[in-house]
Design a protein around this motif. Structure first.
Motif, PDB file in Angstrom:
ATOM      1  N   LEU A   1       4.570   4.607  -3.792  1.00  0.00           N
ATOM      2  CA  LEU A   1       4.134   3.281  -4.249  1.00  0.00           C
ATOM      3  C   LEU A   1       2.670   3.307  -4.669  1.00  0.00           C
ATOM      4  O   LEU A   1       2.278   2.666  -5.655  1.00  0.00           O
ATOM      5  N   ASP A   2       1.872   4.067  -3.918  1.00  0.00           N
ATOM      6  CA  ASP A   2       0.445   4.148  -4.222  1.00  0.00           C
ATOM      7  C   ASP A   2       0.199   4.911  -5.523  1.00  0.00           C
ATOM      8  O   ASP A   2      -0.617   4.496  -6.359  1.00  0.00           O
ATOM      9  N   GLN A   3       0.914   6.041  -5.700  1.00  0.00           N
ATOM     10  CA  GLN A   3       0.711   6.865  -6.892  1.00  0.00           C
ATOM     11  C   GLN A   3       1.212   6.173  -8.161  1.00  0.00           C
ATOM     12  O   GLN A   3       0.598   6.285  -9.225  1.00  0.00           O
ATOM     13  N   THR A   4       2.323   5.475  -8.042  1.00  0.00           N
ATOM     14  CA  THR A   4       2.917   4.854  -9.237  1.00  0.00           C
ATOM     15  C   THR A   4       2.389   3.452  -9.496  1.00  0.00           C
ATOM     16  O   THR A   4       2.605   2.908 -10.585  1.00  0.00           O
ATOM     17  N   LYS A   5       1.715   2.889  -8.477  1.00  0.00           N
ATOM     18  CA  LYS A   5       1.248   1.495  -8.573  1.00  0.00           C
ATOM     19  C   LYS A   5       2.419   0.573  -8.914  1.00  0.00           C
ATOM     20  O   LYS A   5       2.270  -0.417  -9.636  1.00  0.00           O
ATOM     21  N   GLN A   6       3.600   0.967  -8.398  1.00  0.00           N
ATOM     22  CA  GLN A   6       4.849   0.225  -8.583  1.00  0.00           C
ATOM     23  C   GLN A   6       5.195   0.031 -10.061  1.00  0.00           C
ATOM     24  O   GLN A   6       5.876  -0.924 -10.439  1.00  0.00           O
ATOM     25  N   SER A   7       4.740   0.969 -10.870  1.00  0.00           N
ATOM     26  CA  SER A   7       5.024   0.908 -12.308  1.00  0.00           C
ATOM     27  C   SER A   7       6.082   1.942 -12.665  1.00  0.00           C
ATOM     28  O   SER A   7       5.936   3.122 -12.341  1.00  0.00           O
ATOM     29  N   GLU A   8       7.137   1.506 -13.350  1.00  0.00           N
ATOM     30  CA  GLU A   8       8.198   2.430 -13.756  1.00  0.00           C
ATOM     31  C   GLU A   8       7.665   3.472 -14.730  1.00  0.00           C
ATOM     32  O   GLU A   8       8.003   4.653 -14.643  1.00  0.00           O
TER      33      GLU A   8
ATOM     34  N   GLY B   1      -0.167  19.732   0.972  1.00  0.00           N
ATOM     35  CA  GLY B   1       0.959  18.858   0.651  1.00  0.00           C
ATOM     36  C   GLY B   1       0.692  17.382   0.831  1.00  0.00           C
ATOM     37  O   GLY B   1       1.492  16.550   0.405  1.00  0.00           O
ATOM     38  N   MET B   2      -0.428  17.038   1.483  1.00  0.00           N
ATOM     39  CA  MET B   2      -0.749  15.621   1.634  1.00  0.00           C
ATOM     40  C   MET B   2      -1.048  15.044   0.252  1.00  0.00           C
ATOM     41  O   MET B   2      -1.858  15.599  -0.493  1.00  0.00           O
ATOM     42  N   PRO B   3      -0.358  13.948  -0.135  1.00  0.00           N
ATOM     43  CA  PRO B   3      -0.553  13.378  -1.475  1.00  0.00           C
ATOM     44  C   PRO B   3      -2.026  13.144  -1.806  1.00  0.00           C
ATOM     45  O   PRO B   3      -2.784  12.626  -0.987  1.00  0.00           O
ATOM     46  N   GLY B   4      -2.407  13.594  -3.002  1.00  0.00           N
ATOM     47  CA  GLY B   4      -3.774  13.380  -3.470  1.00  0.00           C
ATOM     48  C   GLY B   4      -4.761  14.448  -3.058  1.00  0.00           C
ATOM     49  O   GLY B   4      -5.923  14.406  -3.460  1.00  0.00           O
ATOM     50  N   THR B   5      -4.318  15.448  -2.263  1.00  0.00           N
ATOM     51  CA  THR B   5      -5.237  16.500  -1.816  1.00  0.00           C
ATOM     52  C   THR B   5      -5.101  17.736  -2.697  1.00  0.00           C
ATOM     53  O   THR B   5      -4.141  17.878  -3.463  1.00  0.00           O
ATOM     54  N   ALA B   6      -6.065  18.642  -2.567  1.00  0.00           N
ATOM     55  CA  ALA B   6      -6.077  19.864  -3.375  1.00  0.00           C
ATOM     56  C   ALA B   6      -4.797  20.662  -3.157  1.00  0.00           C
ATOM     57  O   ALA B   6      -4.388  20.905  -2.020  1.00  0.00           O
ATOM     58  N   GLY B   7      -4.170  21.063  -4.273  1.00  0.00           N
ATOM     59  CA  GLY B   7      -2.992  21.920  -4.211  1.00  0.00           C
ATOM     60  C   GLY B   7      -1.687  21.213  -3.932  1.00  0.00           C
ATOM     61  O   GLY B   7      -0.625  21.848  -3.946  1.00  0.00           O
ATOM     62  N   ALA B   8      -1.728  19.902  -3.663  1.00  0.00           N
ATOM     63  CA  ALA B   8      -0.507  19.186  -3.275  1.00  0.00           C
ATOM     64  C   ALA B   8       0.480  19.063  -4.429  1.00  0.00           C
ATOM     65  O   ALA B   8       1.693  19.176  -4.240  1.00  0.00           O
ATOM     66  N   GLY B   9      -0.034  18.856  -5.648  1.00  0.00           N
ATOM     67  CA  GLY B   9       0.848  18.648  -6.788  1.00  0.00           C
ATOM     68  C   GLY B   9       1.321  17.210  -6.857  1.00  0.00           C
ATOM     69  O   GLY B   9       0.997  16.380  -6.005  1.00  0.00           O
ATOM     70  N   LYS B  10       2.115  16.917  -7.881  1.00  0.00           N
ATOM     71  CA  LYS B  10       2.606  15.557  -8.087  1.00  0.00           C
ATOM     72  C   LYS B  10       3.858  15.295  -7.250  1.00  0.00           C
ATOM     73  O   LYS B  10       4.653  16.190  -6.998  1.00  0.00           O
TER      74      LYS B  10
END
Length: 421
Positions: free
Chosen positions: A233-240, A387-396
């Protein structure tokens, strides 16, 4: 002929062993009988209540399993639909609900196991009491036997009022001897069963400890799943549109990595073969690999049908739960073929080529401590997990902190669990 004289004649005819058995009979027949243990256990009110409670817990567990199956079906249906933000959130909701049911299932199993332990403890207590009564019964019989043994055979004959009573006793000699022997065998059997009950109780207690570990793991999985939903939800900002853009990026990252790994492995093996630097030191197909992070819960399996993004991409690896920044080690001796950093937040990984056609890939790493064309040994630190969202190396579109581990055989992904110790 005098009646008592007739008894004396009979005594001469009978063997000494007969009189010994008669004394056993006299002693054994005076011993106090004890109720049958299974009957005592069946009539015990506390055991009856425990059995009822255990049955109720098991019925509740069956109901939960039916609900879990329903959520799995709903999850499979959503995964088969088009990848949209709405569907993805529904997938997370189904997974969260299934995990909550799993936690309830574990708790009910723990409660049922605790009740079974209480029941077995009570049965052990009753069995110990029964053993003590058996000992008292046998001791009483032997005591009376000793007392009767001080009488002579002639005294025993003369004490009988009539010959028919004497003959009736003789007819029961075999049953008398068998009765005392049966009591001794019953005592031995009861002691053996007592030890078996104690062993079974210890097994149940161990099972309870394992359920506690499973409960803690399930609760951690639930927390991780909820965090994944929040991250989406945070990454997409609830946008399709934003969801589709990030999904396309994540898919491209995985495809690029897979292509790079497959092609690079072939080139590296040719190079190493020419220099003879990588020798096959283990048996082909060896499973002699150690865990790259401390052995922990598998949050996603090889080609996992419940993988959250399976409708978009396959999962040719296992995901091992690991806190952000956990030390990652090489699973076996090998040659570092690729180190792809992700300081910009893109997908980072380390690829190591091993003997016997095997290679490993460590994904979502937050730090890399080795360099390409470097030889490493089994257990050597190669980086830190991420793997924590938004951290180095985590990816999308990452699902939280963990280590993504791939094992390849001749370039083709295989199940890592078949190779890890």
């Amino acid at each position: 002929m005098n009646k008592r004289l007739l008894y004396i004649v009979s005594f001469v005819v009978l063997s000494t062993g007969v009189f010994f058995s008669l004394r056993v009979y006299n002693a054994f027949s005076q011993a106090v009988d004890t109720p049958n243990l299974p009957t005592i256990m069946e009539s015990n009110a506390e055991i009856s209540d425990l059995n009822q409670n255990i049955l109720q817990k098991k019925n509740s567990i069956d109901e939960i399993k039916a609900k879990q199956d329903a959520y799995k079906q709903a999850l499979a249906e959503k995964q088969a639909e088009k990848a949209t933000l709405e569907n993805q959130l529904a997938i997370f909701d189904n997974r969260i609900s299934a995990m909550e049911l799993n936690i309830e299932d574990v708790r009910l199993n723990m409660e049922a196991t605790e009740l079974e332990i209480r029941k077995m403890d009570l049965q052990i207590k009753l069995r110990e009491e029964d053993i003590n009564k058996q000992k008292e019964r046998i001791a009483a019989a032997l005591g009376l036997l000793y007392k009767e043994g001080n009488k002579s055979e002639l005294e025993i004959i003369l004490l009988n009022d009539n010959f028919s009573d004497y003959v009736d006793q003789i007819k029961h000699i075999k049953d008398i001897n068998r009765g005392l022997a049966d009591d001794l065998n019953k005592l031995k059997s009861s002691k053996e069963q007592l030890e078996a009950d104690r062993r079974q109780t210890n097994i149940k207690k161990l099972s309870l400890e394992q359920l506690q570990v499973k409960l803690e793991s399930s609760m951690a999985s639930l927390t991780n799943e909820k965090s994944s939903k929040v991250a989406i939800l945070d990454q997409t900002k609830q946008s399709e549109n934003e969801y589709q853009r990030l999904l396309a990026q994540a898919k491209k990252e995985q495809q690029d990595a897979a292509w790079d790994i497959a092609n690079l492995e072939r080139l590296v093996r040719l190079k190493l073969a020419e220099s003879q630097k990588l020798q096959d030191s283990t048996t082909p197909g060896s499973t002699d690999m150690i865990w790259p992070v401390p052995k922990n819960t598998i949050t996603a399996y090889f080609h996992d049908p419940e993988y959250p993004y399976r409708s978009v991409m396959e999962h040719p690896a296992i995901d091992i739960r690991a806190k952000q920044g956990t030390t990652v080690v090489a699973t076996a001796d090998g040659y570092v073929a690729r180190t792809k950093a992700g300081n910009d937040g893109s997908y980072a990984y380390i690829m190591i080529v091993h003997a016997n056609g095997l290679s490993t890939v460590y994904g979502h790493v937050s730090k890399i401590f080795v360099s390409e064309e470097q030889f490493v040994t089994k257990g050597q630190t190669i980086g830190l997990s991420g793997g924590m969202p938004g951290t180095a190396g985590a990816g999308k579109m990452t699902t939280g902190s963990h280590l993504h581990l791939e094992v390849r055989l001749n370039g083709i992904p295989v199940n890592p669990l078949d190779y890890l110790n």
